[in-house]
Design a protein around this motif. Structure first.
Motif, short mmCIF file in Angstrom:
data_model
loop_
_atom_site.label_atom_id
_atom_site.label_comp_id
_atom_site.label_asym_id
_atom_site.label_seq_id
_atom_site.Cartn_x
_atom_site.Cartn_y
_atom_site.Cartn_z
N SER A 100 -24.15 9.00 -20.09
CA SER A 100 -23.67 9.17 -18.75
C SER A 100 -24.35 8.11 -17.76
O SER A 100 -23.67 7.66 -16.74
CB SER A 100 -24.16 10.50 -18.28
N THR A 103 -22.20 4.46 -18.75
CA THR A 103 -20.56 4.42 -18.86
C THR A 103 -20.25 3.56 -17.66
O THR A 103 -20.70 3.98 -16.45
CB THR A 103 -20.00 5.83 -18.83
N TYR A 141 -15.75 9.53 -21.96
CA TYR A 141 -15.78 8.20 -21.47
C TYR A 141 -15.04 7.35 -22.23
O TYR A 141 -14.35 7.51 -23.49
CB TYR A 141 -17.32 7.87 -21.61
#
Length: 366
Positions: A100, A103, A141
């Motif tokens: 996270s 990305t 992602y």
């Protein structure tokens, strides 16, 4: 349909970590953010190489949850230090947080799992939770990790309960995708979907055949081919199901049950994969496959996976609380909508399935 097969580079070896300095050198990395759990670092430390002299390392202990607050905290540290690479070392929540953070940025991502508890090291997905541990959502992602390093010795010495939970989570790869693939017309099968379905079938076959023995190997500290096959099935083979199959191979009903269970703090001591394993039973009840539930129960009992609400610390909960779980699991926003049924899966359908599981497991134990 979009397929993302896995990390750009994957190394599984007792000396896998030794590849890290050379990898950073080739990419001309100068500043690294090292996100890790404290216990995970202690387990991996004997095998980690020295950091290159020309690389600045920003050491960041993990906060405990893959929450938006934790992601923002780590992102701020990465920005402040102009980080080139994020290395995540630990369990699934550490790795998901690392994904996270990187990305959509220029930063390289290296994932180093210290547990075989799910396919997070392989996937391009992060699952997000509140600071309390309650499930929020998951994001898929555009990027996968640049490098994933797996040292079997580190994972062999990890807590056995995470390994068992990983078996439960991986078994769901078959049961959550089986009905989807069964109903897919033959002329819609691409090579990617063929790979995904084969890997899902392999997950089930390998786990049912070798899991009990692999757990015994792990308890005895034996790094056997059987144990390694199960560990890599949990991390690698499981990841290829959704990676190649996209929505056809993604988590569905069993994970929706897991997510709903996180509403109740009493279930917090039970790991992700253990709750997913219970969710498999509920999913099978929704599909009216009661015989499949009975067939799985001996396997669950040998591994210590939960088979009913009592096993999840929810024994004797009020009918209204069962309805609360069912309502959350059946919400149109959940992964339950991937389950291909003729009629919509309502809260009543989920509740009845949960009660069916209670009845079936009670009858088996009598």
């Amino acid at each position: 349909m979009i397929s993302q097969s896995g990390p750009q580079r994957y190394i599984s070896d007792n000396k896998a970590y030794d590849e890290l300095p050379g990898f950073m050198n080739k990419l001309k990395v100068r500043t690294v953010l090292f996100l890790h759990g404290e216990k995970s670092l202690a387990a991996a430390q004997p095998y980690l190489p020295a950091w290159p002299d020309d690389v600045k390392v920003v050491d960041v202990p993990f906060g405990g949850e893959c929450s938006f607050e934790e992601i923002d905290r780590v992102k701020a540290i990465a920005d402040e230090n102009d980080v080139d690479m994020v290395i995540g070392l630990g369990g699934g929540k550490v790795l998901d947080t690392s994904k996270s953070v990187t990305t959509g940025t220029h930063r390289y991502l290296v994932l180093i799992p210290t547990l075989a508890s799910n396919c997070s090291p392989w996937s391009a997905i992060s699952v997000h939770y509140k600071e309390t541990g309650e499930h929020i959502n998951h994001n898929i992602y555009l990027e996968t990790a640049n490098l994933m390093l797996l040292n079997p010795k580190v994972i062999l010495n990890s807590p056995i309960e995470y390994f068992v939970a990983g078996i439960g989570d991986t078994l769901a790869k078959f049961y959550e995708s089986e009905l989807i693939f069964e109903q897919l017309p033959e002329d819609q099968y691409t090579v990617a979907l063929t790979i995904s379905r084969q890997m899902a079938n392999n997950c089930k076959a390998v786990l049912l055949k070798n899991s009990i023995g692999a757990v015994a190997d792990m308890k005895a500290g034996r790094l056997t081919p059987r144990w390694r096959q199960i560990a890599e099935t949990i991390i690698v083979m499981a990841g290829t199901v959704g990676g190649w199959g996209d929505d056809y191979g993604r988590a569905s009903g069993a994970h929706a049950i897991h997510d709903a269970l996180t509403i109740f703090p009493a279930t917090a001591p039970h790991l992700h994969g253990a709750k997913v394993a219970y969710g498999i039973l509920v999913l099978l009840a929704i599909e009216n496959k009661v015989d499949d539930i009975r067939n799985l129960l001996p396997f669950y009992h040998k591994l210590g996976l939960p088979t009913n609400l009592a096993d999840l610390n929810l024994g004797g909960i009020a009918d209204s609380d069962i309805e609360k779980i069912a309502t959350a699991a059946a919400d149109p926003s959940t992964q339950m909508h991937f389950v291909p049924t003729e009629e919509p899966i309502t809260a009543e359908v989920v509740k009845n399935a949960m009660l069916t599981v209670e009845d079936v497991t009670a009858a088996v134990e009598e």
